[in-house]
Motif scaffolding. Sequence first.
Motif, PDB file in Angstrom:
ATOM      1  N   LYS A   1       3.231 -42.322  17.052  1.00  0.00           N
ATOM      2  CA  LYS A   1       4.252 -43.367  17.093  1.00  0.00           C
ATOM      3  C   LYS A   1       4.048 -44.303  18.286  1.00  0.00           C
ATOM      4  O   LYS A   1       4.450 -45.464  18.235  1.00  0.00           O
ATOM      5  N   ALA A   2       3.430 -43.781  19.354  1.00  0.00           N
ATOM      6  CA  ALA A   2       3.224 -44.596  20.561  1.00  0.00           C
ATOM      7  C   ALA A   2       1.906 -45.367  20.518  1.00  0.00           C
ATOM      8  O   ALA A   2       1.591 -46.121  21.447  1.00  0.00           O
ATOM      9  N   GLY A   3       1.124 -45.170  19.455  1.00  0.00           N
ATOM     10  CA  GLY A   3      -0.155 -45.864  19.346  1.00  0.00           C
ATOM     11  C   GLY A   3      -1.204 -45.339  20.306  1.00  0.00           C
ATOM     12  O   GLY A   3      -2.100 -46.087  20.722  1.00  0.00           O
ATOM     13  N   MET A   4      -1.125 -44.075  20.666  1.00  0.00           N
ATOM     14  CA  MET A   4      -2.089 -43.472  21.586  1.00  0.00           C
ATOM     15  C   MET A   4      -2.982 -42.490  20.834  1.00  0.00           C
ATOM     16  O   MET A   4      -2.534 -41.819  19.904  1.00  0.00           O
ATOM     17  N   ASP A   5      -4.216 -42.432  21.242  1.00  0.00           N
ATOM     18  CA  ASP A   5      -5.152 -41.473  20.666  1.00  0.00           C
ATOM     19  C   ASP A   5      -5.124 -40.196  21.500  1.00  0.00           C
ATOM     20  O   ASP A   5      -5.261 -40.236  22.728  1.00  0.00           O
ATOM     21  N   VAL A   6      -4.939 -39.080  20.819  1.00  0.00           N
ATOM     22  CA  VAL A   6      -4.991 -37.801  21.511  1.00  0.00           C
ATOM     23  C   VAL A   6      -6.441 -37.550  21.914  1.00  0.00           C
ATOM     24  O   VAL A   6      -7.351 -37.725  21.102  1.00  0.00           O
ATOM     25  N   PRO A   7      -6.690 -37.198  23.171  1.00  0.00           N
ATOM     26  CA  PRO A   7      -8.068 -36.950  23.601  1.00  0.00           C
ATOM     27  C   PRO A   7      -8.785 -36.001  22.657  1.00  0.00           C
ATOM     28  O   PRO A   7      -8.234 -34.978  22.237  1.00  0.00           O
ATOM     29  N   ALA A   8     -10.001 -36.373  22.319  1.00  0.00           N
ATOM     30  CA  ALA A   8     -10.773 -35.569  21.370  1.00  0.00           C
ATOM     31  C   ALA A   8     -11.130 -34.226  21.994  1.00  0.00           C
ATOM     32  O   ALA A   8     -11.507 -34.154  23.162  1.00  0.00           O
ATOM     33  N   PRO A   9     -11.002 -33.161  21.237  1.00  0.00           N
ATOM     34  CA  PRO A   9     -11.403 -31.851  21.747  1.00  0.00           C
ATOM     35  C   PRO A   9     -12.921 -31.742  21.781  1.00  0.00           C
ATOM     36  O   PRO A   9     -13.627 -32.605  21.262  1.00  0.00           O
ATOM     37  N   ASP A  10     -13.397 -30.684  22.380  1.00  0.00           N
ATOM     38  CA  ASP A  10     -14.846 -30.499  22.367  1.00  0.00           C
ATOM     39  C   ASP A  10     -15.268 -30.196  20.926  1.00  0.00           C
ATOM     40  O   ASP A  10     -14.433 -29.879  20.073  1.00  0.00           O
ATOM     41  N   PRO A  11     -16.555 -30.313  20.607  1.00  0.00           N
ATOM     42  CA  PRO A  11     -17.003 -30.146  19.219  1.00  0.00           C
ATOM     43  C   PRO A  11     -16.541 -28.860  18.565  1.00  0.00           C
ATOM     44  O   PRO A  11     -16.205 -28.840  17.388  1.00  0.00           O
ATOM     45  N   ARG A  12     -16.504 -27.774  19.347  1.00  0.00           N
ATOM     46  CA  ARG A  12     -16.083 -26.500  18.754  1.00  0.00           C
ATOM     47  C   ARG A  12     -14.611 -26.540  18.365  1.00  0.00           C
ATOM     48  O   ARG A  12     -14.228 -26.044  17.300  1.00  0.00           O
ATOM     49  N   ASP A  13     -13.767 -27.152  19.228  1.00  0.00           N
ATOM     50  CA  ASP A  13     -12.339 -27.284  18.897  1.00  0.00           C
ATOM     51  C   ASP A  13     -12.149 -28.168  17.677  1.00  0.00           C
ATOM     52  O   ASP A  13     -11.327 -27.884  16.797  1.00  0.00           O
ATOM     53  N   ARG A  14     -12.905 -29.278  17.618  1.00  0.00           N
ATOM     54  CA  ARG A  14     -12.781 -30.197  16.487  1.00  0.00           C
ATOM     55  C   ARG A  14     -13.184 -29.495  15.187  1.00  0.00           C
ATOM     56  O   ARG A  14     -12.514 -29.608  14.157  1.00  0.00           O
ATOM     57  N   GLU A  15     -14.263 -28.754  15.259  1.00  0.00           N
ATOM     58  CA  GLU A  15     -14.723 -28.040  14.071  1.00  0.00           C
ATOM     59  C   GLU A  15     -13.685 -27.014  13.618  1.00  0.00           C
ATOM     60  O   GLU A  15     -13.407 -26.871  12.421  1.00  0.00           O
ATOM     61  N   ARG A  16     -13.077 -26.316  14.598  1.00  0.00           N
ATOM     62  CA  ARG A  16     -12.074 -25.317  14.275  1.00  0.00           C
ATOM     63  C   ARG A  16     -10.845 -25.968  13.639  1.00  0.00           C
ATOM     64  O   ARG A  16     -10.277 -25.447  12.676  1.00  0.00           O
ATOM     65  N   GLN A  17     -10.422 -27.135  14.144  1.00  0.00           N
ATOM     66  CA  GLN A  17      -9.259 -27.823  13.587  1.00  0.00           C
ATOM     67  C   GLN A  17      -9.533 -28.324  12.174  1.00  0.00           C
ATOM     68  O   GLN A  17      -8.685 -28.233  11.283  1.00  0.00           O
ATOM     69  N   GLU A  18     -10.732 -28.868  11.972  1.00  0.00           N
ATOM     70  CA  GLU A  18     -11.075 -29.362  10.632  1.00  0.00           C
ATOM     71  C   GLU A  18     -11.125 -28.204   9.634  1.00  0.00           C
ATOM     72  O   GLU A  18     -10.672 -28.324   8.500  1.00  0.00           O
ATOM     73  N   ARG A  19     -11.682 -27.076  10.095  1.00  0.00           N
ATOM     74  CA  ARG A  19     -11.750 -25.913   9.215  1.00  0.00           C
ATOM     75  C   ARG A  19     -10.349 -25.405   8.902  1.00  0.00           C
ATOM     76  O   ARG A  19     -10.047 -25.044   7.768  1.00  0.00           O
ATOM     77  N   SER A  20      -9.473 -25.416   9.926  1.00  0.00           N
ATOM     78  CA  SER A  20      -8.102 -24.953   9.725  1.00  0.00           C
ATOM     79  C   SER A  20      -7.381 -25.816   8.705  1.00  0.00           C
ATOM     80  O   SER A  20      -6.627 -25.311   7.859  1.00  0.00           O
TER      81      SER A  20
END
Length: 621
Positions: free
Chosen positions: A90-109
Amino acid sequence: MTLSPQWLDELRARTTLSTVIGPSVKLIKAGREFKACCPFHNEKTPSFTINDEKGFYHCFGCGAHGDAIRFLTDHRGLPFMDAVKELAGKAGMDVPAPDPRDRERQERSAGLHDVMGAAQKWYVEQLDGIEGGEARAYLEKRGVTASTIRNFGIGFAPDARGKLKAALKNLGEDKLIECGLLIQPEEDGKSSYDRFRGRIMFPIRDARGRVIGFGGRILGAGEPKYLNSPDTVLFDKGRTLYNIDRAGPASRKTNRLIVVEGYMDVIGLSRAGIDEAVAPNGTAVTETQLERMWRLDGQPICCFDGDAAGQKAAVRAAMRALPHLGPERTLRFVALPAGQDPDDLVRQGGKAAIEALLEKPEPLVDRLWRHEVDAAPLDTPESRAGLKARLMEHVQAIGEPNVRQLYRDEWLQRFDTLVRPQRGQQQQGQGRSLFPRREWKKQGGRFVPPPPMPQAATRAIGAGGIDRTTARALVLGHALYPDAIGDHVETFAHLPIDDRAAAKLRDRMVDLTMSGQMLDRTGITTILADTETASEWKQVSKGGDIGFSFTRSKSDPELARRDLGLAVEALHAKTEIELALAEATRRLEQEFSEKAYAEQQRLIAAKKSYNDRLASLAGNE
């Protein structure tokens, strides 16, 4: 993922708090702030304020306080990161990207949530189908209506090894295995197969209502009676609670949370119109689950089964909570009729029956006391010393100093009343002052303490006095912090101090206290240094810092007084344990028995525990 304080501050600065809270409550403009009826407790007159400039809300009625993130986590039950993402969007801010392993885990989840949702839908279809007849009959027999089945998403897993696997094959076998829906044998060449077979299926959801696991109850004979999903990327049975998605909003309306043992207990309460109930997922209550409960209610009510296993679970929950108790964090308990669970009670007496129990829950302090008193007969010195040792072990488990001290005082009062009844005192269990003035007698111009407990008369059996260094440390500590003497004057008076100088000073300090004199540090040291005890005070006071917080004049007074109380109590309990140990050893030498040997070993361990406790006090700063 780690979010920097700077990034979170920027998020709060870009968020208008009133727009976050506005959809949940009706706001009234009041100058530069907004007012509303508090969404965290029931009230008719607004005491809840929102300050957009400062970015916080506060309720003057219940004390609720926080920022926009806190409101979403506490009021809507969102996990921290979900709340942050919603506000950032809602504030137009991008949440800092996690490291690749975190991103992969979130996408898998994210993909696995879809798989679990599809499985739950398929289980519901099977319950409605031909093969679900027996399951529907069981649920009907338990009083579970069609609307309840719908609300909880209950389904059925057919008694077949591959029906779910075939039905959801388009989602990918690897994902079905990762979700715990299929079992992959370790042997090479073996095919995966359905984990849940011939079971009524209860979906376990997260706070956002997404299915993350299942609990399956077998129909007919078989083990285990309940089978849970294994731990997966989505599901950790020790970190979530069954029905948290429905209980969260309900508890905020009723201002209470009920903890029961199983799925059917939650569903039974819901049928009675009580939706603020959660259950652990087939395990004892964990610390993480306690934290989740306390976010909804500072004093959840544990409503476990009335059988031995249920009461054992209640005690385990109480002991698990001890290290985390605080001024607004505790547990309460209700004792169900023997052999009944909440679902039985609701089916027999409806909502009125369960509400009658919930009306007067038992505090944690009472539940543990009752458990320890009922654990064994108190007909020997050893058993009484054992009771006291167990109570003090529970006390030491409490992390918050003020709560720990109050539990200690409460249980010592009850123990004193239980083991040493006095004529004319209040009935057992009601408690009385530990140090009633009428029990002391004045002889030869001095106050004489009441006689010690009966077993202290047998001190010659094997208990030695307190070592000289510790005895002098106690005397010096009470001279530096004299207001602590009255907290435990009787116990202090009875400590077996062999050192003549320390004993004489102790007796003088006790006499001054019982005479009613209110002395500060300067006043009491002046009296101790006069003619009557001048020599003894010179010997003790020149010892200087002996290693305890209470022997240092510049210590934090609260810490010093607390440590003094703990040291006096530990030395007193150690003395009683030594007496009991000597008696237990004597009996064991006369006639060996497994019971006597076990009691001796327990007392040896208790003695070591108190020695360790005294040593730890010497390290406090």
